[in-house]
Design a protein around this motif. Structure first.
Motif, PDB file in Angstrom:
ATOM      1  N   PHE A   1      14.926   5.189   3.793  1.00 27.04           N
ATOM      2  CA  PHE A   1      15.198   5.823   2.465  1.00 27.04           C
ATOM      3  C   PHE A   1      14.701   7.375   2.305  1.00 27.04           C
ATOM      4  N   HIS A   2      13.500   7.630   3.445  1.00 27.00           N
ATOM      5  CA  HIS A   2      13.299   8.927   3.310  1.00 27.00           C
ATOM      6  C   HIS A   2      14.274   9.849   4.056  1.00 27.00           C
ATOM      7  N   VAL A   3      14.632   9.188   5.148  1.00 29.68           N
ATOM      8  CA  VAL A   3      15.872   9.724   5.808  1.00 29.68           C
ATOM      9  C   VAL A   3      17.054  10.162   4.927  1.00 29.68           C
ATOM     10  N   ALA A   4      17.455   9.033   4.267  1.00 26.07           N
ATOM     11  CA  ALA A   4      18.442   9.505   3.262  1.00 26.07           C
ATOM     12  C   ALA A   4      18.156  10.593   2.303  1.00 26.07           C
ATOM     13  N   ASN A   5      17.047  10.598   1.892  1.00 26.38           N
ATOM     14  CA  ASN A   5      16.635  11.559   0.856  1.00 26.38           C
ATOM     15  C   ASN A   5      16.440  12.803   1.246  1.00 26.38           C
ATOM     16  N   THR A   6      16.162  13.060   2.712  1.00 22.80           N
ATOM     17  CA  THR A   6      16.079  14.404   3.393  1.00 22.80           C
ATOM     18  C   THR A   6      17.766  14.727   3.552  1.00 22.80           C
ATOM     19  N   ALA A   7      18.613  13.864   3.633  1.00 22.29           N
ATOM     20  CA  ALA A   7      20.073  14.235   3.913  1.00 22.29           C
ATOM     21  C   ALA A   7      20.614  14.758   2.541  1.00 22.29           C
ATOM     22  N   ILE A   8      20.101  14.086   1.399  1.00 19.34           N
ATOM     23  CA  ILE A   8      20.722  14.539   0.386  1.00 19.34           C
ATOM     24  C   ILE A   8      19.839  15.422  -0.529  1.00 19.34           C
ATOM     25  N   LEU A   9      18.644  15.285  -0.574  1.00 20.58           N
ATOM     26  CA  LEU A   9      17.828  15.974  -1.598  1.00 20.58           C
ATOM     27  C   LEU A   9      17.045  17.102  -0.761  1.00 20.58           C
ATOM     28  N   LEU A  10      17.061  17.168   0.686  1.00 18.66           N
ATOM     29  CA  LEU A  10      16.195  18.112   1.537  1.00 18.66           C
ATOM     30  C   LEU A  10      14.844  17.813   1.145  1.00 18.66           C
ATOM     31  N   ILE A  11      14.452  16.605   1.024  1.00 10.56           N
ATOM     32  CA  ILE A  11      12.879  16.238   0.470  1.00 10.56           C
ATOM     33  C   ILE A  11      12.476  15.343   1.609  1.00 10.56           C
ATOM     34  N   HIS A  12      11.760  15.699   2.337  1.00 11.78           N
ATOM     35  CA  HIS A  12      11.315  14.665   3.707  1.00 11.78           C
ATOM     36  C   HIS A  12       9.980  13.737   3.367  1.00 11.78           C
ATOM     37  N   PHE A  13       9.220  14.129   2.502  1.00 10.52           N
ATOM     38  CA  PHE A  13       8.054  13.357   2.259  1.00 10.52           C
ATOM     39  C   PHE A  13       7.259  12.677   3.618  1.00 10.52           C
TER      40      PHE A  13
END
Lengths: 314, 152
Positions: free
Chosen positions: A255-267
């Protein structure tokens, strides 16, 4: 809570037991090393503008905690001191020598560091688990010192409580994100997953993957639904065991990998705290079995020898 | 291999459970009622907004005229002008009321990039993108919100 052992434990004792499982002290030792080193990375890569805020205090808007504790306005002097103290204390804590003293310095110092970093009108939500971890780690006593701490199989309820607090904070980050998504449109349950929030986010932070996704708004909405349902169900992971829990953890890391790709947010400050779920205490015995065929050195001689015989017979 | 479990005393266990329960209570209270101000007990509201599929998406940026005669987009990050875009967006209202706040953007740039052209005039601009049925239609419309002649 009764002390008679024959009776089944009361409900209160069972709840207390859930908050304080017995976990090997080695897991705490690994978490100390990893998280104190991560704090140093965080100070340079993520919450990295704290010292800059010391130079330009004009945009400083103290958050509630800073006001309650009357924390001074950031200056070059106090943010530089904070930086030096944090680096030194983190390096000491990471060695597992004097980890409690170092930990009690890192916890308030890093909390203040992040408070300054977020005192400019924008607050990120990826630091909850890390900050909680830093406050609970120093409560664990009785660990061995230095390198031998990583293999310490002594199980401790104090260690279990610290680990549980980190686990709860990791999961709270997701579940409370779900709560915020229901609260934000005025406590409407299904408004967020059906909205154009990801389109909005990509328009504001354009990048190649996002611009391709903008052509397929339905795909973005499917992603919203997956995230929304997963965040709602995330507390289940606290009660899953073994492989199922690993599967849950891997899902959220994906989920975080996808967020990083879509929103540039890595958490990443939350991601690293997933390690509280990992049986890190098994690393040393595992490595010993795999590498140390010399039974004279290994502490768990019998086990090592048994393993070696098995392998010889195989 | 194990030296026996280290169990907590009654007081130690009670305090720990109480701290955990109070912490969870503060988190739930913050998520239900508080704002970002209550960090770390505030709501996890990043990207929690609900955007209608016919909404107007706004994006705030700063452009600068430089002493080299060029017009550039100010890089709104720590390495660029020393201020993040999110900070500028969070404080747009204040900047519109008091454009002098933009001075520190110019100062930040000049300090970090002494060998690059200096900023002479800054404009705070809001781009608006229209959504129809959840899709982007057409290029964004720019609007100048504040202008600041940089003090040297």
């Amino acid at each position: 809570m009764t002390t008679v052992t024959e009776q089944p434990p009361s409900r209160a004792a069972r709840i207390a037991g859930w908050f304080t499982p017995s976990i090997a002290l080695a897991r705490i030792a690994w978490l100390r090393t990893i998280l104190y080193l991560f704090v140093i990375l965080d100070m340079h890569a993520f919450v990295r503008d704290t010292r800059l805020k010391g130079e330009h205090p004009d945009l400083y808007q103290p958050l509630l905690l800073a006001r309650i504790f009357h924390l001074p306005v950031p200056s070059v002097a106090n943010t530089t001191a904070l930086y030096v103290v944090l680096i030194v204390a983190c390096l000491i804590g990471a060695t597992n020598y004097f980890p409690r003293v170092a930990g009690w310095i890192v916890a308030p110092a890093f909390t203040w560091w992040v408070l300054i970093g977020m005192s400019d009108g924008k607050v990120d939500h990826d630091h909850l688990a890390l900050v909680v971890a830093l406050w609970v780690l120093p409560t664990v006593s009785g660990a061995r010192r230095g390198a031998s701490a990583y293999g310490d199989q002594t199980r401790s309820e104090a260690a279990g409580w610290a680990v549980r607090c980190v686990q709860i904070s990791v999961i709270a980050t997701y579940f409370l994100s779900w709560v915020a998504k229901v609260r934000s449109p005025g406590w409407k349950l299904l408004s967020w997953p059906n909205s154009a929030i990801l389109t909005w986010a990509i328009v504001r932070r354009p990048h190649p993957v996002g611009e391709w996704l903008l052509l397929h708004p339905w795909l973005l909405q499917v992603m919203q639904w997956v995230g929304f349902v997963a965040e709602f169900l995330s507390p289940v992971i606290l009660w899953l065991k073994g492989r199922w829990q690993l599967l849950g953890a891997l899902f959220f890391i994906g989920f975080h990998v996808a967020n990083t790709a879509i929103l540039l947010i890595h958490f990443l400050p939350t991601v690293v705290c997933w390690l509280a779920f990992a049986p890190l205490e098994r690393i040393v015995p595992f490595v010993r079995r795999k590498l140390h065929r010399d039974p004279g050195q290994a502490e768990d001689q019998a086990e090592d020898r048994g393993q070696a015989e098995q392998q010889a017979g195989a | 291999m194990t030296n026996g479990d280290r169990r907590l005393g009654r007081a130690g266990k009670t305090i720990r459970v109480a701290v955990a329960v109070v912490g969870i209570g503060l988190l739930i209270n913050g998520s239900a009622r508080a704002s970002d101000d209550a960090w770390p007990f505030g709501p996890m509201s990043q990207y929690a907004g609900s955007v209608a599929d016919d909404a107007e998406v706004t994006f705030t940026r700063i452009t600068a005229q430089t002493d080299a005669g060029t017009s550039v987009d100010v890089p709104l990050n720590i390495e660029g002008a020393g201020v993040a875009r999110a900070e500028i967006e969070a404080r747009t209202g204040e900047i519109v009321k008091n454009p002098a706040l933009l001075q520190q953007v110019a100062d930040g740039w000049a300090k970090k990039h002494p060998d690059q052209p200096k900023y002479l005039k800054l404009e705070l601009i809001r781009d608006t993108t229209k959504l129809v049925g959840g899709r982007v239609v057409g290029p964004p419309t720019p609007e100048v919100l504040a202008t600041w002649q940089v003090r040297r």
